[in-house]
Design a protein around this motif. Sequence first.
Motif, PDB file in Angstrom:
ATOM      1  N   LEU A 173     -12.890 -17.935   6.514  1.00 37.79           N
ATOM      2  CA  LEU A 173     -13.344 -18.130   7.921  1.00 37.79           C
ATOM      3  C   LEU A 173     -12.696 -16.785   9.065  1.00 37.79           C
ATOM      4  O   LEU A 173     -13.219 -16.325   9.784  1.00 37.79           O
ATOM      5  CB  LEU A 173     -13.133 -19.538   8.509  1.00 37.79           C
ATOM      6  CG  LEU A 173     -13.948 -20.452   7.960  1.00 37.79           C
ATOM      7  CD1 LEU A 173     -13.329 -21.982   8.323  1.00 37.79           C
ATOM      8  CD2 LEU A 173     -15.441 -20.453   8.403  1.00 37.79           C
ATOM      9  N   ALA A 174     -11.305 -16.974   8.613  1.00 33.18           N
ATOM     10  CA  ALA A 174     -10.467 -15.842   9.409  1.00 33.18           C
ATOM     11  C   ALA A 174     -10.818 -14.499   9.009  1.00 33.18           C
ATOM     12  O   ALA A 174     -11.113 -13.714  10.084  1.00 33.18           O
ATOM     13  CB  ALA A 174      -9.162 -16.069   9.155  1.00 33.18           C
TER      14      ALA A 174
ATOM     15  N   SER B 244     -22.066 -19.915  11.909  1.00 32.89           N
ATOM     16  CA  SER B 244     -20.978 -20.719  12.406  1.00 32.89           C
ATOM     17  C   SER B 244     -21.534 -21.867  13.037  1.00 32.89           C
ATOM     18  O   SER B 244     -22.572 -21.896  13.106  1.00 32.89           O
ATOM     19  CB  SER B 244     -20.189 -19.845  13.290  1.00 32.89           C
ATOM     20  OG  SER B 244     -20.696 -19.440  14.502  1.00 32.89           O
TER      21      SER B 244
ATOM     22  N   TYR C 274     -20.585 -22.326   7.879  1.00 28.53           N
ATOM     23  CA  TYR C 274     -19.125 -22.836   7.967  1.00 28.53           C
ATOM     24  C   TYR C 274     -18.982 -23.944   7.680  1.00 28.53           C
ATOM     25  O   TYR C 274     -18.012 -24.518   6.884  1.00 28.53           O
ATOM     26  CB  TYR C 274     -18.848 -22.281   9.400  1.00 28.53           C
ATOM     27  CG  TYR C 274     -18.393 -21.046   9.871  1.00 28.53           C
ATOM     28  CD1 TYR C 274     -19.127 -19.843   9.234  1.00 28.53           C
ATOM     29  CD2 TYR C 274     -17.790 -20.648  10.809  1.00 28.53           C
ATOM     30  CE1 TYR C 274     -18.878 -18.622   9.637  1.00 28.53           C
ATOM     31  CE2 TYR C 274     -17.439 -19.385  11.273  1.00 28.53           C
ATOM     32  CZ  TYR C 274     -17.968 -18.381  10.472  1.00 28.53           C
ATOM     33  OH  TYR C 274     -17.855 -16.981  10.802  1.00 28.53           O
ATOM     34  N   HIS C 275     -19.672 -24.946   8.090  1.00 31.82           N
ATOM     35  CA  HIS C 275     -19.498 -26.324   7.696  1.00 31.82           C
ATOM     36  C   HIS C 275     -19.760 -26.845   6.337  1.00 31.82           C
ATOM     37  O   HIS C 275     -19.440 -28.095   5.954  1.00 31.82           O
ATOM     38  CB  HIS C 275     -20.044 -27.449   8.614  1.00 31.82           C
ATOM     39  CG  HIS C 275     -21.668 -27.155   8.859  1.00 31.82           C
ATOM     40  ND1 HIS C 275     -22.203 -26.316   9.415  1.00 31.82           N
ATOM     41  CD2 HIS C 275     -22.666 -27.919   8.167  1.00 31.82           C
ATOM     42  CE1 HIS C 275     -23.593 -26.573   9.277  1.00 31.82           C
ATOM     43  NE2 HIS C 275     -23.774 -27.400   8.419  1.00 31.82           N
TER      44      HIS C 275
ATOM     45  N   PRO D 182     -13.370 -21.693   2.513  1.00 30.45           N
ATOM     46  CA  PRO D 182     -11.740 -21.654   2.890  1.00 30.45           C
ATOM     47  C   PRO D 182     -11.638 -21.030   4.136  1.00 30.45           C
ATOM     48  O   PRO D 182     -12.186 -20.286   4.634  1.00 30.45           O
ATOM     49  CB  PRO D 182     -11.247 -20.972   1.649  1.00 30.45           C
ATOM     50  CG  PRO D 182     -12.133 -20.164   1.143  1.00 30.45           C
ATOM     51  CD  PRO D 182     -13.650 -20.605   1.370  1.00 30.45           C
ATOM     52  N   ASP D 183     -10.410 -21.438   4.617  1.00 28.42           N
ATOM     53  CA  ASP D 183      -9.723 -20.828   5.760  1.00 28.42           C
ATOM     54  C   ASP D 183      -9.601 -19.404   5.849  1.00 28.42           C
ATOM     55  O   ASP D 183      -9.855 -18.890   7.017  1.00 28.42           O
ATOM     56  CB  ASP D 183      -8.468 -21.645   6.305  1.00 28.42           C
ATOM     57  CG  ASP D 183      -8.699 -23.097   6.575  1.00 28.42           C
ATOM     58  OD1 ASP D 183      -9.751 -23.428   7.007  1.00 28.42           O
ATOM     59  OD2 ASP D 183      -7.745 -23.962   6.527  1.00 28.42           O
ATOM     60  N   TRP D 184      -9.177 -19.025   4.902  1.00 26.30           N
ATOM     61  CA  TRP D 184      -9.089 -17.338   4.729  1.00 26.30           C
ATOM     62  C   TRP D 184     -10.311 -16.493   4.927  1.00 26.30           C
ATOM     63  O   TRP D 184     -10.322 -15.439   5.451  1.00 26.30           O
ATOM     64  CB  TRP D 184      -8.137 -17.100   3.610  1.00 26.30           C
ATOM     65  CG  TRP D 184      -8.886 -17.243   2.346  1.00 26.30           C
ATOM     66  CD1 TRP D 184      -8.860 -18.465   1.283  1.00 26.30           C
ATOM     67  CD2 TRP D 184     -10.002 -16.431   1.804  1.00 26.30           C
ATOM     68  NE1 TRP D 184      -9.864 -18.106   0.242  1.00 26.30           N
ATOM     69  CE2 TRP D 184     -10.404 -16.988   0.470  1.00 26.30           C
ATOM     70  CE3 TRP D 184     -10.427 -15.165   2.085  1.00 26.30           C
ATOM     71  CZ2 TRP D 184     -11.437 -16.410  -0.375  1.00 26.30           C
ATOM     72  CZ3 TRP D 184     -11.441 -14.616   1.426  1.00 26.30           C
ATOM     73  CH2 TRP D 184     -11.925 -15.108   0.099  1.00 26.30           C
TER      74      TRP D 184
END
Length: 458
Positions: free
Chosen positions: A284-285, A40, A252-253, A280-282
């Motif tokens: 990361l979640a 992260s 993450y980046h 993608p955001d999904w």
Amino acid sequence: MNLSPAKIDASPEIENWLAQFPEDQRITARLLLSRLQFVSRDVYSAWLQRVVAALPSGKTYALYSVRKLEHGSPLWNDEGEIVARPGDSLGSEDLVYSLVANLARANPQTLLDHSSLTELRDKKIHDYLLIDDSIGSGDRVSGFINAMLSHPTFLSWWSFGLVRIHVVSFARPCEAEVKIVAKIKGSDHGKRKFRKSSKVDFTSEIVYDTDWLEGRWGENHQQVIQLCRGQTKIPTKRRLGYGGVMANLVFYHSVPNNIPGVLWFTNEKWQGLMPARAVPDWLLALIDQTSLVASEVATSQTDEIVRLLALIKRGVRSSRSIASRLGVDHKYAVGLLGGAQEMGLLTAQVRLTAAGLDRLKHAGSTLALPVWNRSLYIPSSWCAGRATVQPPTKEELASLGLADSVEVSAFTDGDVGQTSLERSDAKAATPPFSVMPHLPAVSGVNHDTDGPLGSKDR
């Protein structure tokens, strides 16, 4: 952090990605996902702050984020000012650039943010931190250093031994140091007063061996490699990642291009899980459902001490061997040994004390150490024939349905009831040189001027 099997099975996006594989390959594809390590922004930022805080005091350091420059382009222009960054995104370098700015603002007396040559000259800066998130082939770092050396002023400082470059990256392969030093300008000849290898050092959290794939992908790493190589919808050069590194670290980046192409490559025939090399955001979640807490960090540090004690009990006492086994920098391994000695776990001769042995016993069966493959490797080009090189193993005998009582020597002469083809061929033709008996080597002292025995008639 990584993806657990439960998270993988619960994600519809991952199921859509898996549907691109044949049914018999989806288990291996799930294994590939479970072996990925995600880092992260907070973890990377905290690590960089610790590295900077550990720098020797009493010095001023110039910080630069490593970015890819055009071949032959200098880092400074003719006026000595830093070349402006382009307006579009530069990927992983964007986060590093912002972190460098924050570090310099918090420590204006000791840290400089992308300084000009004029500022470097006025403040007499000798130490330069080149910061990156991950090093793969080393091309980007070596290209950045050569861009610094393209300016004659900085090149003169470098030639006179006034420059010390510290390459800081979260992860790098063991081979990166040699590759980077070999590609940058200058000589590394032993007679040079300032060898270029003495002016560059490296600091990383994770150091891995490119060829030791089992350490990254587990015992079934061969299946993972075959899975990646077999995806013909992906270009050959991208199937194992850039340079064939087969890395498993994802930030993450930014998604490095040295991880397998099935994860990020996208075209009309294949849809990557992380297209455009972005998480993608999904996803990361999904990863952040179980966040990394401070207690977990402390547990990992404790496990590192226990792994060190286990290696020493096995007889691995060299600091460089320990660094290789633990996947850390050599200087970090030296510090780890010193810390264990201060804790009373090791003696000055790097032997376990009673407290160290007790600590190791209480670790129980949770300790996991890498198992190194020490089997004998024989190149196929050396082998004239399977039976002439080595006898069959018990597994091979069993697969042929032979009884355990059958002697290996009998098998090499031919199966039961058959004439040995090898022996009949040997009678008909001279055996190849690779299987001919050879005399042992003899000392060169009082060497026979007529040549070795058997070279000609006496």
